[in-house]
Design a protein around this motif. Structure first.
Motif, short mmCIF file in Angstrom:
data_model
loop_
_atom_site.label_atom_id
_atom_site.label_comp_id
_atom_site.label_asym_id
_atom_site.label_seq_id
_atom_site.Cartn_x
_atom_site.Cartn_y
_atom_site.Cartn_z
N LYS B 50 1.13 -0.91 0.19
CA LYS B 50 -0.13 0.06 0.14
C LYS B 50 0.67 1.65 -0.21
O LYS B 50 0.66 2.67 -0.24
CB LYS B 50 -1.29 -0.27 1.48
N LEU B 51 1.67 1.54 0.91
CA LEU B 51 2.98 2.71 0.93
C LEU B 51 4.13 2.50 0.25
O LEU B 51 4.97 1.95 0.29
CB LEU B 51 3.25 2.53 1.98
N PRO B 52 3.56 3.83 -0.99
CA PRO B 52 5.18 3.32 -1.84
C PRO B 52 6.23 3.58 -1.47
O PRO B 52 6.92 4.54 0.11
CB PRO B 52 4.68 4.32 -2.63
N LEU B 53 7.42 3.80 -1.44
CA LEU B 53 9.11 3.77 -0.81
C LEU B 53 9.90 5.28 -1.97
O LEU B 53 9.25 5.15 -2.99
CB LEU B 53 10.37 3.11 -1.35
N VAL B 54 9.36 5.92 -1.38
CA VAL B 54 10.51 7.89 -1.84
C VAL B 54 11.35 7.40 -1.95
O VAL B 54 12.05 7.48 -0.88
CB VAL B 54 9.62 8.74 -1.43
N MET B 55 12.54 7.14 -2.58
CA MET B 55 13.83 7.59 -2.85
C MET B 55 14.84 9.05 -3.15
O MET B 55 14.74 9.55 -4.75
CB MET B 55 14.43 6.19 -3.43
N VAL B 87 8.06 2.26 -6.52
CA VAL B 87 8.50 2.95 -5.91
C VAL B 87 9.52 4.27 -6.75
O VAL B 87 9.17 4.13 -7.84
CB VAL B 87 10.57 1.71 -6.31
N TYR B 88 9.04 5.53 -6.16
CA TYR B 88 9.96 6.19 -6.81
C TYR B 88 10.87 7.01 -6.51
O TYR B 88 11.69 7.24 -5.24
CB TYR B 88 8.41 7.75 -5.88
N VAL B 89 11.82 7.42 -7.73
CA VAL B 89 13.12 7.67 -7.00
C VAL B 89 13.36 9.43 -8.20
O VAL B 89 12.65 9.00 -9.51
CB VAL B 89 14.31 7.10 -7.47
N ILE B 90 13.99 9.76 -7.07
CA ILE B 90 14.42 11.34 -7.41
C ILE B 90 15.25 12.10 -7.89
O ILE B 90 16.30 11.74 -6.72
CB ILE B 90 13.58 12.49 -5.85
N PRO B 173 -0.12 9.26 0.65
CA PRO B 173 1.07 8.34 2.42
C PRO B 173 1.60 7.23 1.11
O PRO B 173 1.98 6.43 0.58
CB PRO B 173 -0.20 7.96 3.21
N ALA B 174 2.84 7.95 1.63
CA ALA B 174 4.26 7.29 1.08
C ALA B 174 4.71 7.11 2.72
O ALA B 174 5.26 8.10 3.53
CB ALA B 174 4.84 7.37 0.09
N ILE B 175 6.18 6.20 2.15
CA ILE B 175 7.30 5.82 3.12
C ILE B 175 8.72 6.64 2.49
O ILE B 175 8.55 6.41 1.65
CB ILE B 175 8.00 4.54 3.57
N LEU B 176 9.31 7.67 3.31
CA LEU B 176 10.41 8.58 2.57
C LEU B 176 12.22 8.03 3.27
O LEU B 176 12.07 7.99 4.75
CB LEU B 176 10.29 10.05 3.05
N VAL B 177 12.84 7.23 2.02
CA VAL B 177 13.79 7.36 2.64
C VAL B 177 15.35 8.02 2.08
O VAL B 177 14.94 8.68 0.54
CB VAL B 177 13.67 5.47 1.21
N THR B 178 15.73 8.63 2.88
CA THR B 178 16.82 9.79 2.32
C THR B 178 17.90 8.98 2.63
O THR B 178 18.56 7.71 3.18
CB THR B 178 16.29 10.63 3.70
N HIS B 179 18.94 9.88 2.24
CA HIS B 179 20.66 9.46 2.24
C HIS B 179 20.95 11.02 2.49
O HIS B 179 21.04 11.61 1.37
CB HIS B 179 20.95 8.25 0.64
N SER B 180 22.45 11.14 3.19
CA SER B 180 22.94 12.05 3.71
C SER B 180 22.80 13.51 3.59
O SER B 180 21.83 13.77 4.91
CB SER B 180 24.10 11.55 2.69
N HIS B 181 22.23 14.29 2.31
CA HIS B 181 22.65 14.86 2.54
C HIS B 181 21.27 15.12 2.81
O HIS B 181 19.88 16.52 2.63
CB HIS B 181 23.14 16.26 1.41
N ASN B 195 1.00 13.30 4.65
CA ASN B 195 1.80 12.26 3.31
C ASN B 195 3.05 11.24 3.61
O ASN B 195 2.66 9.66 3.79
CB ASN B 195 1.33 12.34 2.54
N VAL B 196 3.62 12.28 4.60
CA VAL B 196 5.25 10.85 5.38
C VAL B 196 4.97 10.26 6.44
O VAL B 196 5.14 10.78 7.36
CB VAL B 196 6.39 12.07 5.12
N LYS B 197 4.18 9.48 5.90
CA LYS B 197 4.26 7.99 6.73
C LYS B 197 4.96 7.57 7.76
O LYS B 197 4.90 7.03 8.58
CB LYS B 197 3.09 7.19 6.77
N ALA B 198 6.49 8.33 7.06
CA ALA B 198 7.35 7.48 7.84
C ALA B 198 8.94 7.74 7.42
O ALA B 198 8.61 7.77 5.69
CB ALA B 198 7.74 5.65 8.27
N ILE B 199 10.28 7.59 7.85
CA ILE B 199 11.25 8.03 7.13
C ILE B 199 12.08 6.73 7.78
O ILE B 199 12.35 6.84 9.00
CB ILE B 199 11.90 9.82 7.54
N ILE B 200 12.72 6.44 6.95
CA ILE B 200 14.02 5.98 6.73
C ILE B 200 15.20 6.27 6.25
O ILE B 200 15.16 6.77 5.24
CB ILE B 200 13.78 4.21 6.12
#
Lengths: 327, 327
Positions: B50-55, B87-90, B173-181, B195-200
């Motif tokens: 249900k919840l996408p990952l936004v990378m 999966v959404y890549v930005i 609603p989706a999960i945000l995956v971040t790196h570094s900056h 809508n940011v339901k969790a952060i990794i």
């Protein structure tokens, strides 16, 4: 059904700065800079055709050209994946995700979109051409304008065709699909690499290669003068060895026009026909299709993302089949 | 099995130049410039969660961060598609395929790669750390260095988090995956959009947000001083409403080091732990995982593309399951 997908850099060069790198007090001394590569994203469907399609964007563009259309439909990337071709989309060196450029660049946000609207033959701003295959809502135009991205430094046809040639070394025999400014660089790539087994060129914009001594005179238009390029006959002969098809869309005048947005395409279509005749005279297999002549009306400079892009794709599929390139 | 894929621009602004556009003699007068959007490529697998990952990539990087690893294996994009997440890549505004920047930029090819090798904790150039989870061949290093691309103008945390917030408006609603900056910009995005339901967050580098009056003092390191940021308590409280996990890799010293490549991470890990304590004190759910403490050794600044990235992904999957985010 995608069996494999991924991305990689290909081609490019390395700058190596003299000196010794000091990790405790880093300066550019002794460091390297990898740049001028192309960036490639590829997908291979299940039970795929033998020859992949390599899709190369035009001026001011990047891989988006082949992805989702500005109005949200599927572009050629998805359409030809569904038709079982492996698809490779490129960002050429110094563009988009391949932004590490070995030359300095100054980039300014100069408002230019109304000129692109006209040059890409959607209409004469703010009016759309009657019957144009382009959705007339503001969301579409917003996505369309945001599908541009700048060059980081000068566009270098030799560097770009080198990188794409290296892609063909890596993946083996494949079909090159070009658009606009990559048209001319596509011919150059075919000279460099015999893994280019065919070329499909949408609205090639410049860089038509003729044998030395047979170069046509420059063609004036209200958008500027188009010059052909002379190369040694033996190099030119390589272009007679592969099937090539060129497509141009609608709204290209027969007679000179004071509207530079359309007049530049008049001389390009004329030049493409002259080029076809010379390649074919020496045994080549070049077809030039002016889409309105085969019943496809209203196409802009981007036929592959226009509203009738399934019909445009069908025409391409038919040509691939005729040439035995869709096995 | 991908059921849908595509790309689009999201967010951004428009510059409108005064004057009237003249199609017969175009100048910047009366023209527009759309810029400062993010570029997004997405894929939705069959029978998806249900919840996408936004990378979201880090400094100097683009979507490649999550794609094929430098040594040619699958990255988090493919791994989590196989695990049935959309999966959404930005590419963030002014980076990579989102290169239309509303501010001028001067970009020079300054050799800097040995410094990144050290800062990204692969080793101390030209030596690799013992046990580092990074392939020691030249082809891998070539791909690694070519996975960088410059910013077109300054990095603006507000513009970037605005664009990513607009993405969460669009997709829900989706999960945000971040790196570094993007770590710090990720917290900002969560403040802007519920809508940011969790952060990794992998190795967040800066921008830790504390309540005004509880901001820890700056932390000095041989890589520079890390400062925390104060925000109103009521804004801060939003960060206590979602589950957050932070991962740091190996080769981060306990004591100050004169090697700036590793010392900057010492203070970031310390700051992350302080931040966790304050968020959790107010009812939050932040976990900080130092990977060596849970048995994952040898990770660089890019755990998700290191040689053991399947184990790193398994850890993330386990956390998603624990928090009920993988339905």
């Amino acid at each position: 059904m995608i069996i494999e997908q991924g991305s990689f850099a290909v081609g490019g060069t390395v700058i190596t700065n003299p000196g010794t790198f000091n990790p405790y007090n880093p300066t550019p001394e002794g460091q390297t800079f990898h740049g001028d590569h192309a960036y490639v994203f590829y997908q291979i469907p299940t039970e795929s055709k033998k020859l992949p399609l390599v899709m190369w964007h035009g001026i001011g563009q990047f891989s988006k050209t082949w992805e989702t259309t500005p109005d949200g439909r599927e572009g050629f990337q998805n359409i030809f994946l569904r038709r079982k071709f492996p698809v490779y989309v490129i960002d050429q060196p110094r563009r988009g995700n391949a932004g590490r450029s070995t030359v300095p660049a100054t980039i300014n946000p100069i408002p230019d979109e109304q000129q692109w609207f006209d040059t890409f033959r959607i209409g004469i701003w703010p009016n759309y051409f009657e019957g144009v295959q382009f959705s007339r809502d503001s969301l579409t135009l917003n996505q369309y304008f945001r599908s541009m991205t700048p060059s980081i430094g000068t566009i270098d046809a030799n560097i770009n065709s080198d990188a794409v040639s290296k892609l063909f070394n890596k993946i083996g025999p494949a079909i090159l699909v070009t658009h606009s400014h990559s048209g001319g660089m596509g011919w150059l790539t075919a000279l460099k690499n015999q893994n280019v087994k065919a070329i499909i060129s949408y609205e090639p914009g410049s860089g038509f290669l003729f044998p030395d001594g047979e170069v046509p005179s420059p063609k004036a238009s209200s958008a500027g003068t188009l010059e052909a390029v002379g190369i040694p006959k033996e190099d030119f002969m390589l272009l007679t060895k592969i099937p090539i098809v060129i497509y141009y869309g609608d709204f290209i005048p027969e007679q000179p026009s004071n509207n530079p947005g359309i007049d530049g395409w008049r001389v390009r279509l004329e030049m493409a026909r002259l080029w076809r005749d010379v390649v074919n005279k020496y045994g080549g297999d070049v077809t030039v299709v002016h889409l309105p002549e085969v019943g496809l009306k209203g196409n802009t400079h981007f036929p592959f993302s226009d509203l009738n892009n399934i019909e445009v794709a069908n025409l391409m599929s038919k040509w691939l089949k005729e040439k035995g390139l869709d096995k």
